[in-house]
Enzyme design. Sequence first.
Site, mmCIF file in Angstrom:
data_model
loop_
_atom_site.group_PDB
_atom_site.id
_atom_site.type_symbol
_atom_site.label_atom_id
_atom_site.label_comp_id
_atom_site.label_asym_id
_atom_site.label_seq_id
_atom_site.Cartn_x
_atom_site.Cartn_y
_atom_site.Cartn_z
ATOM 1 N N GLY A 166 0.811 -1.221 0.000
ATOM 2 C CA GLY A 166 0.000 0.000 0.000
ATOM 3 C C GLY A 166 0.836 1.258 0.000
ATOM 4 C CG ASP A 198 -1.361 -6.233 -1.271
ATOM 5 O OD1 ASP A 198 -1.025 -5.187 -0.691
ATOM 6 O OD2 ASP A 198 -2.519 -6.710 -1.234
ATOM 7 C CB CYS A 236 -2.755 7.708 9.819
ATOM 8 S SG CYS A 236 -2.329 6.290 8.790
#
Length: 452
Positions: A9, A32, A271
């Site tokens: 990511g 991934d 975040c």
Amino acid sequence: MKICCIGAGYVGGPTMAVIALKAPDIQVTVVDMNATRIAAWNSDTLPVYEPGLDEVVRQARGRNLFFSTDVRGAIAAADIIFVSVNTPTKTYGVGSGRAADLRYIESVARTIAEVSTTPKIIVEKSTIPVKTAETIQQILAANTNGATFQVLSNPEFLAEGTAVVDLFNPDRVLIGGERTPAGDAAVKTLADVYARWVPRERIITTNLWSSELSKLVANAFLAQRISSINAISALCEATGADVDEVANAIGKDSRIGPKFLKASVGFGGSCFQKDILNLVYLCESFGLPAVAAYWNGVVEMNDYQKRRFSARIVRSLFNTVADKRIAVLGFAFKKDTNDTRESAAIHVVRDLLAEQANVVVYDPKVAAADIQADVLGKGVANPRLNVAASAYEAALNAHAIAIVTEWDEFKTLDYAKIFAGMHKPAFLFDGRNIVDLAHLRALGFRAHGIGR
Ligand code: NAD
Ligand code: UGA
């Protein structure tokens, strides 16, 4: 040495690309389970837009940097395994809306235990609650096929939009490990990787729990500064003070410092909110409700700021925006990224649609389908929401413009031309304080900034 990173990511991709660039003798494989994402990392159109990233990937990919869906194979071959999977806010069960969802971390730990036959260093790169290393250690110990593991915490501090610069020249690299001879040896191995380009004095080593907690605290302190200046922006609007002037005046005090004092429509990104809510939940779990309430205030102030911005638009446009065209300039949560997670724009557009405005969004890097899906949900359409191919197209025949992301191109638009094509009175709301309000007012705009 072989490094594997699980999770390709915004963190795993750029971080590993830089390690591969700076350490050509180390083979770095990023894996991934999302095959589309891996295919994009192997193509000319990377899944993450970051200034300078294309060049880093171009230099290292195929030499010692590889992107693959073979998660198990890469784990088995690696000496160091970075875990860089997503740790979103839980949306179900106990702690819903606040605690971190650790299902991906646990699933990765189980796969590592299952597949490993040689000693491995496991590095927590994802942002996680304190004591997660203990959980990982327990899962590994209970499922191992004979391999031994050392778990380290190595949180990432890069910011999107400046990821490559931040990785090339970090303020610090933080590595937490067990305070045992084996733990110290693992910390040294990882520190030696970073030391190829990061000065030794910037590589800080701590115990595991200090490292895990420091990541949440760093984000909480950064976000707290934004909420503090945003709270003051409301007072500035009420009093005639100018928030940029106040920020400049207080930021000159070296004890306060100038950074992260830019008033805005509210912080976004994947975040800040997630990590503060995680901190709040941790405090509550450890029986510290006063500490939890203190930090929760940072998120509450941010929600207030986003609502305040859209409410000001409606109030200024004579208390109705129904059927009025509003151009929203910028949709990413900050400039120089295509990331829209938790972007303030999502909330502003939804508020305006709820008032039955016709909203036309323009963003230089975010795809139209992503804008529609973020606001309305995947596959849902609303004739009131449209996406334009330029700022000029969005603003044509609009009653108001709202600048929501601070893209550089919005600073230098031909506002006289834009003004000519708008309904009068023409309004402009600068949610980032990037345009010259006096100039716009001279052109005829009714122009408002944040806190000014
Ligand atoms: P992301 O969602 O962009 O990437 C995570 C990737 O992990 C996804 O592609 C997903 O498919 C993959 N994944 C999940 N489970 C997997 C599994 N079992 N096997 C293989 N792949 C799996 O997330 P991100 O923005 O890169 O963030 C990752 C972590 O880093 C989070 O904990 C975040 O808090 C932290 N972080 C993010 C940033 C940032 O700027 N985005 C900065 C610092 C720290
Ligand atoms: C933030 C931290 O800065 C990184 O150190 C951290 O690694 C990362 O979170 C993370 O853990 O994911 P990021 O969210 O990518 O990085 O970007 P920031 O530059 O911090 O901006 C966050 C939000 O705050 C953006 O919406 C930005 O526009 C806003 N902001 C920032 C302000 O409103 N005012 C400011 O003064 C600074």
